[in-house]
Enzyme design. Structure first.
Site, short mmCIF file in Angstrom:
data_model
loop_
_atom_site.label_atom_id
_atom_site.label_comp_id
_atom_site.label_asym_id
_atom_site.label_seq_id
_atom_site.Cartn_x
_atom_site.Cartn_y
_atom_site.Cartn_z
CB SER A 179 -21.80 53.62 -52.93
OG SER A 179 -22.46 52.38 -53.20
CE LYS A 216 -26.09 52.73 -53.15
NZ LYS A 216 -25.06 51.67 -53.02
CB SER A 242 -21.43 49.74 -51.54
OG SER A 242 -20.46 50.45 -52.27
#
Length: 575
Positions: free
Chosen positions: A215, A136, A239
């Site tokens: 996210s 990420k 997330s």
């Protein structure tokens, strides 16, 4: 009529897929990653990539686990270079539509070749030797910017985060950086999950006009679409587990402190943690075994018990046999919001738990309103403190603090095009610092209540033999159509989540695919198992047992659309 039919052309992204590219591509140049949200172009995905696999000596990437890949590489039937090349080919073929990968490591093939050389010398470095991984893009990576999706951080020049270094030391091949909800969904009050100023919009690979949740959007979508074997996500509250559920993969949010946060763009040190995302529970367990451990730069890791076992991949596939599992039942109000089809998926998952030998015990978790009321005020104060500290410690050409980021966004032509920065502004305007006694009291209180809400349920029986092994609840409701506040008058439409108690408590939570809901039963639904502090290994055992029992995951179909949402709710921010 498709929802994006009247969307401005600059918000559409063509589907860049070709069988030849899938078979021969080596690298995806950074310029190939569009920074605009995709549309839902009705273009067929070639069979070569649409099935979820690219043939590599007859192997199906979607189905293979890390242990199976390692066996083939040890036997000389597969090389890390071939495996890496295959994943890069899929990125080249599919990422134009998915927007899951923000940037590709230009040294990935060289790193794979070094892995093959180490294996040939019988000097394999660890359980992830030669395994391609996406990070990420809030996880620091040397020689690549770490942007958190923001154009303000394109000039960052970080060193490797602790977990990046551990992955490399275990032999993993860093393929690149996954797109994310910008600033981990903590910038605008009505943000769109999976959108960032750098990477544009991530699409859900099952239905392309649907949202991947966030996210850790690109991490989940990238793994689901077989753009990498595994990925790293991060979670403050939901997330990891929400995008895992929405994209039909396994996602583990570990116990706070089990995994170092050094070198990860923060929301709050009080709740943030990184964790693995994978198509298979065993792969998530292997990655956790690499990530876990103490770090002198992260005080939370000093609390790891000295006797805590770290062989997370030694999975017990009979973990549900004889276990008591709490079933977080919906209240009448929640039941009215969750559609019948999704409730049926959850009910079927509970039956699968029972079929595996467990006893299902209906439970309700207390204190949820008070926990929810205190969480955002605490996060706002902690965000300003922790983000300013991260920016100050990160080399490169970027704003020095939150105030500088707010100013940058106000002047940038892209950053505020689709939603605002209200959370940034609220955090900056807060005059009470994170170490103020009032903030500290709020944080301590909600953590205490969140832990009590789980601990009290787990130990509800008359004796230890009556304790619950875990609590299970819905990870997500079906993915909603992707919308933007400034274009459509609304953004994310959240219906229901069970991530809050484990997130605020700092307890582990793992989401596992459970079935499909939504129009034509095309959208994945996951269930989350969460439990007490440091119970990560036990939860992975349960997750693996449920995964085997339910066998619910299917490769994505890349459908352009399945029609409009049947209902529209009120958007709310997610983290």
């Amino acid at each position: 009529m498709r929802a994006d039919q009247h969307r401005p052309r600059h918000l559409r992204r063509p589907l860049a897929v070709a069988a030849a590219a899938a078979a021969t591509a080596l690298l995806l140049p950074a310029s190939a990653v569009s920074a605009t949200p995709p549309g839902s172009a009705q273009v067929a995905v070639p069979d070569l990539v649409g099935s979820g696999s690219v043939p590599v000596r007859g192997l199906d990437l979607d189905a293979l686990t890390i242990p199976e890949l390692q066996q083939r590489m040890d036997a000389g039937q597969l090389s890390a270079v071939d495996l890496t090349r295959a994943y890069l080919a899929r990125i080249d073929a599919l990422n134009g539509e998915l927007g899951a990968v923000l940037s590709v490591n230009p040294h990935a093939l060289d790193d794979a070749a070094a892995s093959d050389a180490a294996r040939q010398r019988q000097q394999g470095r660890g359980p992830l030797e030669g395994i391609p991984v996406l990070l990420k893009d809030n996880v620091d990576t040397e020689a690549m910017p770490t942007t958190a999706g923001s154009r303000a951080l394109l000039g960052s020049e970080p060193d490797d985060a602790t977990i990046t270094r551990r992955l490399r030391e275990a032999g993993a091949v860093v393929l690149g950086k996954a797109n994310l909800s910008e600033w981990a969904n903590f910038r605008g009050a009505a943000s769109t999950s999976g959108w960032s100023g750098v990477g544009g919009q991530t699409a859900n690979p099952y239905v392309l006009d649907r949202n991947p949740c966030g996210s850790s959007s690109g991490s989940a979508a990238g793994v689901a679409a077989s753009l990498a074997q595994v990925a790293i996500g991060t979670e403050t509250d939901g997330s990891i587990v929400c995008p895992a559920g929405a994209n039909g993969v396994v996602g583990l949010k570990p116990t706070l402190g089990l995994v170092s946060r050094t070198g990860i763009v923060p929301i709050s040190a009080e709740q943030d943690t990184a964790g693995p995302m994978a198509r298979h529970a065993v792969d998530a367990a292997l990655v956790l075994g690499v990530l876990a451990g103490t770090d002198d730069s992260d005080a939370a890791t000093a609390e790891i018990p000295a006797d805590l076992g770290t062989d997370f991949a030694d999975l017990d596939l009979d973990a549900l046999q004889g276990a008591r599992i709490g079933v977080w039942t919906l209240t009448p109000e929640q039941s009215a919001a969750v559609d019948d089809q999704t409730e049926a998926v959850f009910a079927a998952a509970v039956k699968q738990v029972e079929a595996a030998g467990a006893t299902a015990v209906p439970v309700q978790l207390a204190y949820q309103d008070e926990i929810g009321a205190g969480e955002t005020p605490a996060l706002l104060a902690e965000f300003k403190r922790d983000l300013n500290a991260y920016l100050a410690a990160t080399p490169g050409d970027h704003p020095a603090d939150l105030a500088g980021l707010i100013e940058f966004n106000a002047q940038d032509p892209v950053e505020l095009a689709y939603f605002g920065q209200e959370l940034f502004e609220q955090a900056q305007a807060a005059t009470v610092p994170a170490d103020d006694p009032a903030v500290r009291e709020t944080r301590d209180r909600i953590r205490q209540l969140a832990r009590a809400s789980i601990d009290e349920v787990l130990a509800q029986g008359a004796g230890p033999e009556d304790d619950l092994a875990a609590v299970v609840g819905l990870s997500n409701t079906p993915a909603w159509q992707t919308r933007y506040e400034y274009l459509d008058g609304q953004a994310d439409v959240f219906v229901y989540s069970t991530s809050g108690p484990a997130a605020v408590a700092g307890y582990p939570n793992v989401s596992v695919p459970a079935g499909f809901s939504g129009p034509r039963e095309t959208l994945p639904v996951g269930v989350s198992f969460f439990g007490g502090r440091w119970a990560d290994a036990a939860l992975l055992d349960i997750a693996a047992d449920f995964e085997e029992q339910a066998a619910a995951r299917e490769a994505p179909g890349y459908l352009p659309t399945v029609g409009a949402d049947p209902q529209v709710g009120e958007p709310e921010p997610g983290t």
